[in-house]
Design a protein around this motif. Sequence first.
Motif, PDB file in Angstrom:
ATOM      1  N   ALA A  17      36.636  32.908  46.672  1.00  0.00           N
ATOM      2  CA  ALA A  17      37.325  31.841  47.393  1.00  0.00           C
ATOM      3  C   ALA A  17      38.018  32.288  48.676  1.00  0.00           C
ATOM      4  O   ALA A  17      38.391  31.451  49.484  1.00  0.00           O
ATOM      5  CB  ALA A  17      38.353  31.194  46.463  1.00  0.00           C
ATOM      6  N   TYR A  18      38.203  33.585  48.885  1.00  0.00           N
ATOM      7  CA  TYR A  18      39.044  34.054  49.983  1.00  0.00           C
ATOM      8  C   TYR A  18      38.231  34.762  51.067  1.00  0.00           C
ATOM      9  O   TYR A  18      37.444  35.652  50.777  1.00  0.00           O
ATOM     10  CB  TYR A  18      40.117  35.015  49.457  1.00  0.00           C
ATOM     11  CG  TYR A  18      40.966  34.372  48.398  1.00  0.00           C
ATOM     12  CD1 TYR A  18      41.988  33.498  48.728  1.00  0.00           C
ATOM     13  CD2 TYR A  18      40.709  34.598  47.041  1.00  0.00           C
ATOM     14  CE1 TYR A  18      42.752  32.877  47.753  1.00  0.00           C
ATOM     15  CE2 TYR A  18      41.468  33.990  46.066  1.00  0.00           C
ATOM     16  CZ  TYR A  18      42.489  33.129  46.426  1.00  0.00           C
ATOM     17  OH  TYR A  18      43.229  32.514  45.446  1.00  0.00           O
ATOM     18  N   THR A  19      38.471  34.380  52.303  1.00  0.00           N
ATOM     19  CA  THR A  19      37.844  35.056  53.433  1.00  0.00           C
ATOM     20  C   THR A  19      38.454  36.438  53.602  1.00  0.00           C
ATOM     21  O   THR A  19      39.518  36.728  53.053  1.00  0.00           O
ATOM     22  CB  THR A  19      38.072  34.273  54.736  1.00  0.00           C
ATOM     23  OG1 THR A  19      39.486  34.249  55.004  1.00  0.00           O
ATOM     24  CG2 THR A  19      37.520  32.853  54.647  1.00  0.00           C
ATOM     25  N   MET A  20      37.806  37.263  54.383  1.00  0.00           N
ATOM     26  CA  MET A  20      38.328  38.604  54.606  1.00  0.00           C
ATOM     27  C   MET A  20      39.725  38.545  55.244  1.00  0.00           C
ATOM     28  O   MET A  20      40.632  39.272  54.830  1.00  0.00           O
ATOM     29  CB  MET A  20      37.394  39.419  55.490  1.00  0.00           C
ATOM     30  CG  MET A  20      37.960  40.789  55.811  1.00  0.00           C
ATOM     31  SD  MET A  20      36.883  41.773  56.822  1.00  0.00           S
ATOM     32  CE  MET A  20      36.027  42.658  55.530  1.00  0.00           C
ATOM     33  N   GLY A  21      39.906  37.679  56.212  1.00  0.00           N
ATOM     34  CA  GLY A  21      41.205  37.566  56.869  1.00  0.00           C
ATOM     35  C   GLY A  21      42.298  37.139  55.906  1.00  0.00           C
ATOM     36  O   GLY A  21      43.394  37.704  55.901  1.00  0.00           O
ATOM     37  N   ARG A  22      42.002  36.157  55.091  1.00  0.00           N
ATOM     38  CA  ARG A  22      42.983  35.668  54.119  1.00  0.00           C
ATOM     39  C   ARG A  22      43.268  36.731  53.059  1.00  0.00           C
ATOM     40  O   ARG A  22      44.409  36.941  52.651  1.00  0.00           O
ATOM     41  CB  ARG A  22      42.484  34.375  53.473  1.00  0.00           C
ATOM     42  CG  ARG A  22      43.443  33.790  52.467  1.00  0.00           C
ATOM     43  CD  ARG A  22      44.709  33.272  53.141  1.00  0.00           C
ATOM     44  NE  ARG A  22      45.573  32.689  52.122  1.00  0.00           N
ATOM     45  CZ  ARG A  22      46.845  32.999  51.984  1.00  0.00           C
ATOM     46  NH1 ARG A  22      47.440  33.831  52.809  1.00  0.00           N
ATOM     47  NH2 ARG A  22      47.562  32.449  51.024  1.00  0.00           N
ATOM     48  N   ALA A  23      42.220  37.424  52.599  1.00  0.00           N
ATOM     49  CA  ALA A  23      42.392  38.477  51.595  1.00  0.00           C
ATOM     50  C   ALA A  23      43.282  39.580  52.147  1.00  0.00           C
ATOM     51  O   ALA A  23      44.204  40.040  51.467  1.00  0.00           O
ATOM     52  CB  ALA A  23      41.035  39.032  51.175  1.00  0.00           C
ATOM     53  N   ALA A  24      43.038  40.013  53.372  1.00  0.00           N
ATOM     54  CA  ALA A  24      43.852  41.063  53.985  1.00  0.00           C
ATOM     55  C   ALA A  24      45.298  40.603  54.118  1.00  0.00           C
ATOM     56  O   ALA A  24      46.234  41.362  53.830  1.00  0.00           O
ATOM     57  CB  ALA A  24      43.276  41.446  55.348  1.00  0.00           C
ATOM     58  N   GLU A  25      45.480  39.366  54.515  1.00  0.00           N
ATOM     59  CA  GLU A  25      46.833  38.814  54.646  1.00  0.00           C
ATOM     60  C   GLU A  25      47.556  38.795  53.301  1.00  0.00           C
ATOM     61  O   GLU A  25      48.710  39.185  53.198  1.00  0.00           O
ATOM     62  CB  GLU A  25      46.733  37.396  55.214  1.00  0.00           C
ATOM     63  CG  GLU A  25      48.047  36.695  55.400  1.00  0.00           C
ATOM     64  CD  GLU A  25      47.856  35.276  55.904  1.00  0.00           C
ATOM     65  OE1 GLU A  25      48.493  34.374  55.336  1.00  0.00           O
ATOM     66  OE2 GLU A  25      47.056  35.065  56.833  1.00  0.00           O
ATOM     67  N   LEU A  60      40.595  40.955  44.502  1.00  0.00           N
ATOM     68  CA  LEU A  60      41.877  41.173  45.177  1.00  0.00           C
ATOM     69  C   LEU A  60      42.822  42.001  44.318  1.00  0.00           C
ATOM     70  O   LEU A  60      43.563  42.840  44.830  1.00  0.00           O
ATOM     71  CB  LEU A  60      42.523  39.846  45.568  1.00  0.00           C
ATOM     72  CG  LEU A  60      41.774  39.027  46.621  1.00  0.00           C
ATOM     73  CD1 LEU A  60      42.571  37.792  46.992  1.00  0.00           C
ATOM     74  CD2 LEU A  60      41.455  39.851  47.859  1.00  0.00           C
ATOM     75  N   ARG A  61      42.785  41.806  43.004  1.00  0.00           N
ATOM     76  CA  ARG A  61      43.618  42.624  42.117  1.00  0.00           C
ATOM     77  C   ARG A  61      43.173  44.093  42.160  1.00  0.00           C
ATOM     78  O   ARG A  61      44.004  45.003  42.193  1.00  0.00           O
ATOM     79  CB  ARG A  61      43.578  42.093  40.683  1.00  0.00           C
ATOM     80  CG  ARG A  61      44.420  40.849  40.483  1.00  0.00           C
ATOM     81  CD  ARG A  61      44.670  40.545  39.019  1.00  0.00           C
ATOM     82  NE  ARG A  61      43.462  40.311  38.249  1.00  0.00           N
ATOM     83  CZ  ARG A  61      42.836  39.140  38.161  1.00  0.00           C
ATOM     84  NH1 ARG A  61      43.306  38.085  38.787  1.00  0.00           N
ATOM     85  NH2 ARG A  61      41.753  39.017  37.421  1.00  0.00           N
ATOM     86  N   ILE A  62      41.879  44.319  42.182  1.00  0.00           N
ATOM     87  CA  ILE A  62      41.333  45.675  42.273  1.00  0.00           C
ATOM     88  C   ILE A  62      41.743  46.302  43.611  1.00  0.00           C
ATOM     89  O   ILE A  62      42.185  47.453  43.668  1.00  0.00           O
ATOM     90  CB  ILE A  62      39.792  45.649  42.128  1.00  0.00           C
ATOM     91  CG1 ILE A  62      39.372  45.132  40.756  1.00  0.00           C
ATOM     92  CG2 ILE A  62      39.184  47.008  42.447  1.00  0.00           C
ATOM     93  CD1 ILE A  62      39.644  46.067  39.618  1.00  0.00           C
ATOM     94  N   ALA A  63      41.603  45.533  44.683  1.00  0.00           N
ATOM     95  CA  ALA A  63      41.968  46.022  46.018  1.00  0.00           C
ATOM     96  C   ALA A  63      43.461  46.330  46.095  1.00  0.00           C
ATOM     97  O   ALA A  63      43.868  47.320  46.718  1.00  0.00           O
ATOM     98  CB  ALA A  63      41.573  45.000  47.078  1.00  0.00           C
ATOM     99  N   ALA A  64      44.280  45.509  45.452  1.00  0.00           N
ATOM    100  CA  ALA A  64      45.731  45.731  45.458  1.00  0.00           C
ATOM    101  C   ALA A  64      46.070  47.045  44.760  1.00  0.00           C
ATOM    102  O   ALA A  64      46.952  47.787  45.214  1.00  0.00           O
ATOM    103  CB  ALA A  64      46.454  44.560  44.792  1.00  0.00           C
ATOM    104  N   ARG A  65      45.386  47.353  43.672  1.00  0.00           N
ATOM    105  CA  ARG A  65      45.623  48.618  42.964  1.00  0.00           C
ATOM    106  C   ARG A  65      45.250  49.800  43.858  1.00  0.00           C
ATOM    107  O   ARG A  65      45.988  50.785  43.940  1.00  0.00           O
ATOM    108  CB  ARG A  65      44.831  48.653  41.648  1.00  0.00           C
ATOM    109  CG  ARG A  65      44.927  49.967  40.920  1.00  0.00           C
ATOM    110  CD  ARG A  65      46.344  50.274  40.432  1.00  0.00           C
ATOM    111  NE  ARG A  65      46.353  51.564  39.745  1.00  0.00           N
ATOM    112  CZ  ARG A  65      47.211  52.542  40.009  1.00  0.00           C
ATOM    113  NH1 ARG A  65      48.164  52.371  40.887  1.00  0.00           N
ATOM    114  NH2 ARG A  65      47.130  53.688  39.365  1.00  0.00           N
ATOM    115  N   ALA A  66      44.114  49.692  44.550  1.00  0.00           N
ATOM    116  CA  ALA A  66      43.705  50.761  45.464  1.00  0.00           C
ATOM    117  C   ALA A  66      44.730  50.915  46.577  1.00  0.00           C
ATOM    118  O   ALA A  66      45.078  52.038  46.965  1.00  0.00           O
ATOM    119  CB  ALA A  66      42.323  50.470  46.034  1.00  0.00           C
TER     120      ALA A  66
END
Length: 102
Positions: A17-25, A60-66
């Motif tokens: 559901a999330y674009t790269m820009g929104r995910a990064a934000e 996003l949860r995986i990315a947040a852990r990294a």
Amino acid sequence: MTADDSFGRLDDDDYPAYTMGRAAEMLGTTQGFLRAIGEARLITPLRSAGGHRRYSRYQLRIAARARELVDRGTPVEAACRIVILEDQLEEAQRINAESVSG
């Protein structure tokens, strides 16, 4: 697809559901960080019809852990490997618990 089908996806952790820009934000990071963890094969975003990266809540949860590990000084490649190993361990423990109780 009906409106009911669309609303059902709001609870789907795997729906991109999330674009790269929104995910990064949301993660408080850069798009470059998301590209780096993609190149390290930690997460593989799906692509929209136009070729844009789209991320799920699970990703996003995986990315947040990294990102937590990188913020503590761990190199990106090592952080991605750690997260992968943590995920594999969690899955093995889940399977083991199911076989013991089942």
